[in-house]
Design a protein around this motif. Structure first.
Motif, short mmCIF file in Angstrom:
data_model
loop_
_atom_site.label_atom_id
_atom_site.label_comp_id
_atom_site.label_asym_id
_atom_site.label_seq_id
_atom_site.Cartn_x
_atom_site.Cartn_y
_atom_site.Cartn_z
N VAL A 517 0.85 -1.18 0.00
CA VAL A 517 0.00 0.00 0.00
C VAL A 517 0.90 1.24 0.00
N PHE A 518 0.46 2.28 -0.73
CA PHE A 518 1.26 3.50 -0.71
C PHE A 518 1.11 4.18 0.66
N LEU A 519 -0.11 4.45 1.05
CA LEU A 519 -0.43 4.95 2.39
C LEU A 519 -1.83 4.45 2.74
N PRO A 520 -2.06 3.91 3.95
CA PRO A 520 -3.41 3.48 4.31
C PRO A 520 -4.34 4.67 4.56
N VAL A 521 -3.77 5.78 5.00
CA VAL A 521 -4.53 7.01 5.23
C VAL A 521 -3.69 8.17 4.72
N TYR A 522 -4.28 9.04 3.95
CA TYR A 522 -3.52 10.19 3.48
C TYR A 522 -4.45 11.36 3.24
N LYS A 523 -3.87 12.50 2.96
CA LYS A 523 -4.67 13.69 2.69
C LYS A 523 -4.63 14.01 1.20
N ARG A 524 -5.73 14.50 0.70
CA ARG A 524 -5.77 15.06 -0.64
C ARG A 524 -6.03 16.54 -0.52
N ARG A 525 -5.59 17.25 -1.52
CA ARG A 525 -5.88 18.68 -1.60
C ARG A 525 -6.68 18.95 -2.86
N THR A 569 -17.48 6.04 9.96
CA THR A 569 -18.09 7.33 9.66
C THR A 569 -17.57 8.43 10.56
N LYS A 570 -16.81 8.07 11.58
CA LYS A 570 -16.35 9.05 12.57
C LYS A 570 -15.28 9.97 11.97
N ASN A 571 -15.28 11.22 12.43
CA ASN A 571 -14.23 12.17 12.05
C ASN A 571 -13.09 12.04 13.04
N TYR A 572 -12.06 11.26 12.69
CA TYR A 572 -10.98 10.93 13.61
C TYR A 572 -9.96 12.07 13.70
N SER A 573 -9.40 12.23 14.88
CA SER A 573 -8.26 13.13 15.04
C SER A 573 -7.02 12.45 14.50
N GLN A 574 -5.94 13.23 14.33
CA GLN A 574 -4.71 12.66 13.82
C GLN A 574 -4.17 11.59 14.77
N GLU A 575 -4.24 11.84 16.06
CA GLU A 575 -3.74 10.87 17.04
C GLU A 575 -4.54 9.57 16.96
N GLU A 576 -5.85 9.69 16.76
CA GLU A 576 -6.68 8.48 16.64
C GLU A 576 -6.37 7.72 15.37
N GLY A 654 6.14 14.96 -7.58
CA GLY A 654 4.88 14.30 -7.37
C GLY A 654 4.87 13.26 -6.29
N VAL A 655 4.42 13.61 -5.10
CA VAL A 655 4.20 12.64 -4.03
C VAL A 655 2.94 13.04 -3.30
N LEU A 656 2.27 12.01 -2.76
CA LEU A 656 1.16 12.32 -1.87
C LEU A 656 1.72 12.85 -0.56
N ILE A 657 1.00 13.75 0.08
CA ILE A 657 1.43 14.22 1.39
C ILE A 657 0.92 13.24 2.43
N SER A 658 1.74 12.94 3.43
CA SER A 658 1.32 12.02 4.47
C SER A 658 0.29 12.69 5.35
N ASN A 659 -0.49 11.87 6.05
CA ASN A 659 -1.60 12.40 6.83
C ASN A 659 -1.13 12.80 8.23
N THR A 660 -0.14 13.66 8.29
CA THR A 660 0.35 14.14 9.57
C THR A 660 -0.13 15.56 9.78
N GLU A 661 -0.06 16.01 11.01
CA GLU A 661 -0.49 17.38 11.28
C GLU A 661 0.32 18.34 10.42
N LYS A 662 -0.36 19.25 9.77
CA LYS A 662 0.30 20.21 8.89
C LYS A 662 1.06 21.22 9.72
N LYS A 663 2.34 21.28 9.50
CA LYS A 663 3.16 22.27 10.18
C LYS A 663 3.50 23.36 9.19
N GLU A 664 3.85 24.51 9.69
CA GLU A 664 4.21 25.62 8.81
C GLU A 664 5.39 25.20 7.97
N GLU A 665 5.23 25.35 6.67
CA GLU A 665 6.28 24.94 5.75
C GLU A 665 7.40 25.98 5.77
N VAL A 666 8.57 25.51 6.13
CA VAL A 666 9.71 26.42 6.22
C VAL A 666 10.58 26.21 5.00
#
Length: 851
Positions: A517-525, A569-576, A654-666
């Protein structure tokens, strides 16, 4: 709305549908999966040349495929029924025809081949211009019929060789790489360019130039490139010995020879692959040694190159069609303690898949006859049509004579997860090997059974195969197979592959091919209108575009959640979410988690049960070293892989972004004070008939400053063409003013300095260069700097020419030489690109790009 028309040929009612009608019907079919629905409508729905759509959803497609394959079945004993065939294919559950077969079988609206892969070039082709132009035309003719093409350049004489024409000496391989690449880009396939593989033997004296060709911005952008590496070269690398290159390659009496340090060329290969994911590696002696068709090399089946993704090594004018079995569907009670793999059903279906593949060869022969009839009816003269006609006649002969097939798999990663096995673990590797061994034995058993009923492929000869390692491996596992094959022969010269299944896996809703699997959970934009008050804006990029981010679950990860009683169906937090992934069989089993050496070992072990090859990518993190890449290549060779591709994160866009908390991009800042010395690239280009040159100062490989202007005139800079790199050194004039000098090492090893880049060029150029260097030093993205430069409103034609030169120089530092931002799909703009199995695939719209 649907439109009813009268077909003038049959006088029957023909119905076609709007895109939206087909999409909505397919969306319902895929249970709301927009991506799968769009991929099917865009790529596989029955269409004519005007893009009119004649199917509402994949169910209609599967009935179309079943009817056509059943029609062929009726020619042979014990035919399979339409209903049986439909049952194997419906819902993409068990057997999935790929690419050309899915879209082309039963399509009477378009004249196209069903083959996914072709290789061209005569067996021992001429390196004359006539021979090269013939290959160029053949390539174009195949691509217009939907085929991906590969051919080898090892027959072209090296640069500087004498030729009997006005040129006096050969230009070598690289100019022809560019020619073939450009031809690929000129031919569109449903709005996308064709796919091309160029290969060359490491023994060729021009192989280093071949390896470097794609490193120059804008060069050979229409082809994948792979190097055919022999065992002697690899042994010379390991033992740090010299290696002999020669031309002609493989000749016992070469006209030209030279000895090189194998390690030096090896390091070049490794560096380029680390930097750009190319060239790919083909372990050629392993390919030839294991190849069953090469037992018939004297009859025209000598393997010379591969298809664009490398999974089908082929002889000239041979082709292959692809079909995949969905491995996940053979897991009973997935993600539970009772999970098991149904080997008996799998073996039965492999036999059916091999039989369906053989039927598809007959369908392809009908398609080729249609193409030949079309060529015959075309208004051009026979002289113009000759190359195209002979090309398809040669392809028809090989398809009929060898009856090559490409049975493969998809969903390996989900199969293992469903069984509770962690991809890359010893237990998982052992199980995968057992599955592929089972597949190989069942496919060859089916081919032998078909030979009994339908006849063997015409040139079958058991004596020719007596020493083939792959065939003998099968016989060691099944002695009755040996007896029956000797008695009845075999229907197909070769049968198996593991191909990329990027878009196929989107419709099976599984992992792709043999990959984890590439990522079991990820974010799309998703880009949004910032003025739309109903849409949430989660992210604003550096140029002000607004994006909405949302969490996406891999389909079978949701199945695991349901099996374990988790609320889907739950809206999970990142930690969950992190906690959920850690409990699942996908934990530490993603493409970036799997131990790289284990993956290479797995590929080598599975390869022993695949008669063609395997398309697989070793994914590495951005900070992976060149040494690691080299070690992986050596391990791949030792473990029996036929080829290997390494992708380091960030080496291509081209890569998917991982589903981690978004930090300010430096953004990495350059030092406030300019270092006295900077590494520098020299970029040459031509505007109209004028020769220009740019010096680009670098920090950590990123542009920091630029000097550019006319080259080779009395006021410009005279620099040997061999100089590609050097240093820009900041010095002080007597009056305290800054001066920028360029220093390089000449062929004799002496350092040479050209003083005063800042005043060698026109003053007006220098003023604008200071502006551009200023924004470079403040870390503005290169894409935006190009937009800035392009938007400069300049009065003089000369300065506008200079402006174009700056753009061309800086484009070198954008991945793939395009203006697309990293991770943004060129088709839909989404931030969902991943690099997998040698292709960039958009997870939002399904578009794919090999190379």
């Amino acid at each position: 709305m649907a439109v009813k028309e009268i077909d003038p040929k049959t006088e029957s009612v023909r119905q076609n549908y709007t895109y939206e009608e087909a999409f909505q019907s397919s969306l319902e079919y895929f249970n709301g999966d927009e991506l799968a629905a769009r991929v099917w409508v865009n790529k596989y729905a029955l269409k004519d040349s005007d893009s009119n759509i004649y199917e509402l959803n994949p169910d209609e497609m599967h009935w179309r495929l079943a009817r056509e394959i059943a029609r062929i079945e009726e020619k042979y004993p014990n035919p399979m029924s339409v209903e049986e065939l439909y049952g194997l294919m419906k819902n993409f559950q068990y057997i999935v025809p790929q690419g050309g077969p899915m879209s082309g079988i039963g399509n009477t609206h378009q004249i196209a081949s069903l083959s996914n892969c072709f290789v061209i070039g005569d067996d021992g082709p001429s390196d004359s211009y006539g021979g090269i132009m013939k290959v160029d035309q053949e390539q174009v003719q195949l691509m217009k019929r939907r085929g991906g093409v590969g051919h080898d350049l090892s027959h072209i004489r090296p640069k500087g060789s004498p030729v009997k024409n006005s040129a006096l000496t050969s230009t070598g391989i690289v100019p022809f790489m560019e020619r073939f690449s450009n031809s690929t880009r000129e031919v569109a396939q449903d709005g996308r360019r064709g796919a091309l593989m160029l290969s060359v033997s490491i023994q060729h004296p021009d192989s280093e130039s071949f390896i470097d060709a794609k490193m120059e911005q804008g060069k050979v952008t229409g082809a994948n490139v792979s190097v055919k590496i022999d065992d002697d070269f690899m042994q010379s690398v390991v033992e740090e010995k010299e290696y002999t290159q020669q031309y002609p390659v493989g000749s016992n009496k070469p006209a030209y020879k030279k000895d090189i340090k194998a390690v030096d060329l090896w390091q070049k290969i490794v560096h380029n692959a680390w930097k750009s994911a190319e060239p790919g590696i083909l372990f050629w002696d392993t390919i030839i040694r294991e190849s069953v068709p090469d037992c018939y090399a004297d009859l025209g089946y000598r393997t010379v190159s591969t298809n664009p993704c490398g999974e089908i090594p082929l002889c000239p004018y041979d082709s292959c069609r692809l079909i995949a079995l969905n491995l996940y569907s053979y897991v009973e009670n997935p993600f539970t303690d009772k999970a098991k793999f149904n080997f008996e059903l799998f073996k039965k279906h492999v036999g059916y898949a091999q039989r369906m593949m053989d039927d598809i060869i007959d369908l392809e022969l009908e398609k080729i006859d249609g193409i030949l009839a079309k060529i015959g009816a075309d208004p051009e003269s026979d002289t113009v049509k000759r190359v195209e006609r002979e090309l398809w006649e040669n392809i028809r002969k090989k398809a009929n004579e060898g009856r090559r097939t490409g049975v493969g798999i998809t969903a390996e990663g989900d199969m293992l997860a469903g069984l509770g096995l962690q991809y890359g673990s010893d237990d998982a590797i052992d199980f995968s090997v057992e599955v592929h061994k089972t597949l190989a034995l069942a496919a060859y058993r089916s081919s032998v059974d078909m030979a009994k009923d339908r006849g063997a492929f015409p040139i079958y000869n058991s004596d020719k195969e007596i020493n083939n390692p792959f065939i003998n491996r099968l016989f060691a596992e099944d002695s009755t197979l040996k007896e029956d094959m000797k008695k009845y022969g075999r229907r197909n010269i070769a049968a198996l592959t593991i191909a990329p299944t990027g878009t196929t896996s989107l419709m099976t809703q599984t992992t792709s091919g043999i990959e984890p699997v590439f990522l079991p959970v990820y974010k799309r934009r998703r880009k949004v209108n910032p003025n739309d008050t109903e849409t949430r804006v989660d992210f604003v990029d550096e140029v002000g575009d607004s994006w909405e981010e949302y969490t996406v679950f891999h389909h079978k990860f949701v199945t695991w959640m349901e099996a374990k009683g988790h609320d889907v169906t739950k809206n999970y937090s990142q930690e969950e979410l992190d906690a959920l992934v850690a409990q699942s069989p996908y934990y530490k089993a993603t493409s970036n988690d799997v131990d790289w050496m284990k993956k290479v070992s797995m590929q080598g072990q599975v390869q022993k049960w695949v008669d063609h090859s395997i398309s697989v990518t070793i994914n590495l993190p951005a900070d992976a070293s060149e040494e690691l890449v080299g070690n992986l290549y050596v391990e791949a060779w030792k473990s029996g892989c036929k080829g290997v591709t390494v992708y380091r994160d960030g080496s291509r866009a081209g890569v998917l972004i991982s589903n981690t908390e978004k930090k300010e991009e430096v953004v990495g800042k350059f030092p406030k004070k300019r270092p006295q010395e900077l590494d520098a690239d020299v970029v040459r280009f031509q505007n109209n008939k004028e020769k220009w040159i740019a010096f680009v100062g670098l920090i950590d490989g990123k542009p920091y400053e630029v000097f550019t202007g006319l080259a080779d005139d009395e006021d410009g800079i005279l620099l040997p063409k061999s100089v590609q790199t050097g240093k820009i050194i900041k010095n002080r004039e007597e009056d305290g003013a800054s001066r920028y000098d360029f220093q390089f090492t000449n062929k004799r090893g002496y350092k040479t300095t050209i003083e005063g880049l800042s005043y060698k060029f026109d003053k007006e150029y220098w003023n604008y260069a200071k502006l551009i260097s200023g924004v470079l030093r403040h870390s503005m993205p290169i894409e935006d700097i190009l937009d800035l430069v392009a938007g400069l409103q300049l009065d003089s034609d000369t300065i506008n020419t200079w402006k174009n030169g700056v753009e061309r120089a800086l484009k070198k530092y954008i991945p793939n030489g395009t203006k697309a931002r990293k991770g943004h799909c060129e088709s839909c703009g989404a931030d969902d690109l991943i690099y997998q199995e040698g292709c960039l695939i958009c997870k939002s719209c399904g578009s794919s790009k090999c190379g």
